[in-house]
Design a protein around this motif. Sequence first.
Motif, PDB file in Angstrom:
ATOM      1  N   UNK A 114       5.948  10.231   1.388  1.00  0.00           N
ATOM      2  CA  UNK A 114       5.210   9.191   1.207  1.00  0.00           C
ATOM      3  C   UNK A 114       4.986   8.234   2.599  1.00  0.00           C
ATOM      4  N   UNK A 115       3.937   7.570   2.431  1.00  0.00           N
ATOM      5  CA  UNK A 115       3.652   6.585   3.592  1.00  0.00           C
ATOM      6  C   UNK A 115       3.722   5.258   2.781  1.00  0.00           C
ATOM      7  N   UNK A 116       4.442   4.300   3.093  1.00  0.00           N
ATOM      8  CA  UNK A 116       4.446   3.039   2.191  1.00  0.00           C
ATOM      9  C   UNK A 116       4.373   1.775   3.229  1.00  0.00           C
TER      10      UNK A 116
ATOM     11  N   UNK B 115      -4.986  -0.946   4.905  1.00  0.00           N
ATOM     12  CA  UNK B 115      -6.073  -1.667   4.370  1.00  0.00           C
ATOM     13  C   UNK B 115      -5.710  -2.181   2.944  1.00  0.00           C
ATOM     14  N   UNK B 116      -5.148  -1.188   2.123  1.00  0.00           N
ATOM     15  CA  UNK B 116      -4.867  -1.652   0.794  1.00  0.00           C
ATOM     16  C   UNK B 116      -3.730  -2.741   0.737  1.00  0.00           C
ATOM     17  N   UNK B 117      -3.117  -2.614   1.486  1.00  0.00           N
ATOM     18  CA  UNK B 117      -2.142  -3.958   1.576  1.00  0.00           C
ATOM     19  C   UNK B 117      -2.606  -5.141   1.932  1.00  0.00           C
TER      20      UNK B 117
ATOM     21  N   UNK C 160       0.852  -1.079  -0.182  1.00  0.00           N
ATOM     22  CA  UNK C 160       0.123   0.101   0.001  1.00  0.00           C
ATOM     23  C   UNK C 160       0.875   1.223  -0.097  1.00  0.00           C
ATOM     24  N   UNK C 161       0.500   2.436  -0.667  1.00  0.00           N
ATOM     25  CA  UNK C 161       1.278   3.619  -0.722  1.00  0.00           C
ATOM     26  C   UNK C 161       0.165   4.689  -0.648  1.00  0.00           C
ATOM     27  N   UNK C 162       0.698   5.856   0.252  1.00  0.00           N
ATOM     28  CA  UNK C 162      -0.184   6.964   0.061  1.00  0.00           C
ATOM     29  C   UNK C 162       0.748   8.081   0.030  1.00  0.00           C
ATOM     30  N   UNK C 163       0.426   9.230  -0.573  1.00  0.00           N
ATOM     31  CA  UNK C 163       1.065  10.667  -0.821  1.00  0.00           C
ATOM     32  C   UNK C 163       0.878  11.280   0.675  1.00  0.00           C
ATOM     33  N   UNK C 164       1.681  11.686   1.346  1.00  0.00           N
ATOM     34  CA  UNK C 164       1.425  12.369   2.792  1.00  0.00           C
ATOM     35  C   UNK C 164       2.120  13.782   2.750  1.00  0.00           C
TER      36      UNK C 164
ATOM     37  N   UNK D  82      -8.236  -4.556  11.747  1.00  0.00           N
ATOM     38  CA  UNK D  82      -7.667  -5.653  10.884  1.00  0.00           C
ATOM     39  C   UNK D  82      -7.176  -6.779  11.747  1.00  0.00           C
ATOM     40  N   UNK D  83      -7.417  -6.516  13.151  1.00  0.00           N
ATOM     41  CA  UNK D  83      -6.922  -7.623  14.167  1.00  0.00           C
ATOM     42  C   UNK D  83      -5.386  -7.988  14.167  1.00  0.00           C
ATOM     43  N   UNK D  84      -4.794  -6.829  14.007  1.00  0.00           N
ATOM     44  CA  UNK D  84      -3.198  -7.265  14.331  1.00  0.00           C
ATOM     45  C   UNK D  84      -2.978  -6.891  15.597  1.00  0.00           C
TER      46      UNK D  84
END
Length: 487
Positions: free
Chosen positions: A91-93, A185-187, A62-66, A131-133
Amino acid sequence: MKKNRTIDRRKFIQSLSTSAFGLASVRVFPSEKTAWNRGENAFGLSGKSNTSHDAGWQIGIGKAVITPTNGVWLAGYGRKRVADGKIHDLWAKVIALKDAVGRRVVLVTTDHMGMSKTIYERLFRVVQQEFGLARSEFMLAFSHNHCGPCLEDDLVDYYPSDEKQRAQVIEYTAWMEKKVVAAVAEALANWQDCALLHGEGTCSFAVNRRDNKEAEVPEMLAKGLPLKGAVDHYVPVLAAKAPGGHYLAVLFGYACHPTTLDFTTWCGDYPGFAQINLEENYPGTAAMFFNACGGDQNPLPRRKVELCKKYGEMLSTAVEEVLRTNMQSISPVLSPAFSYVDLAYEELVDLEKLKPIASGSRPLQARWANRMIKKIEAGEKFSNRYPFPVQAWKMGKELLFIGMGGEAVVDYSLRFKQEFPQRTWVCGYANYMAAYIPSRRVWEEGGYEGGPHLDEYGHPAWRWSGDIEDRIAGAVAKTVKQTQDTG
């Protein structure tokens, strides 16, 4: 006796950092050939590899521009730094790994300078609920980039912030946290089969800033004179390879402050340039960086964009050399563990010592002292212990990944590589920013990383107790044993 013991320890650390342990060579294939012509299997691995390791892993990305869109200041250096643009996005990756029996871990890397315990705990609660982590399965790593934004509750006394700026910081932090959760969530929603590989290279621009004067380094390098002090020039590389042979993700590390730049433009510093280079050279690959134990390491010389690009190129080239070698596969077994260890303070603050600081001429310390005074007058009782996070992920029998909160000096990485039998990597900026984390050697020497600096990080004390390395090493050993007991 104390002095002699310190000198012996210093010689030991320096011998490790300048021997084969600190400057391992990288073997590169003489030519590039297709996987078919090399006789590689479906994952692009040599037939000499243990094929039982080649299957069983899955990865999610998963990736997001931050990059901030509001008026939040740039973090670092303790000044008001208003952004005037960007060189490239921040980025957050995320990479999520799943082993053959379905056990998962999630690593989030960001282009931030520091991460507060407040943010870490908030993010963990969300990923746990959504996500139950478990705590042991979630790691938050920040690059310590000084051209990223200020964050909520990180170095709260460090900046001359007003109410408007504090509101901007809170606004950006909340927005960023949503981006991170969406990337997780994407990952976790997009699993792909992969082989997991590990290898190590070297890169030499990190300099021990305690033992070398910054102004003298360029001339020393030009003359070919040896630099002083302990370093860790390893470049650890973890790669996920798809069945078709291409790289899905490449995680790499280096022990050095991302402080090449000191201006007011958003940029990921040398790790940002290194990641961009790798993603351009390996299309479709997510490149991610973690900072190792670089608390006493600087990129020198520095303060120029061309140097920042140069160091990014040096680092990405080192990673690519590793990717071209016969990397070792990792068997698909995950064993994560997490623990806290109480770090002791040497001395807690009190009103008598705080009052002259509160009215003194040093603005940062005055802001801190006044905040501590308000807490004391409100009846708050300070603890003489601080909960420090230690994390370990054992991957098969081949790799041990250790996470430590705060700015650990290079001695920790060199020590743990010797203490544990499998290949060991240490992420020194994991989960939240505690403060500088000195070894016993650095604590005895004093100076910025080892002396009374905890006020800058908002602690109710000036200095850690001298047993800090023993406490952390004991906690790391205990946490690593937990991975062995459950693996």
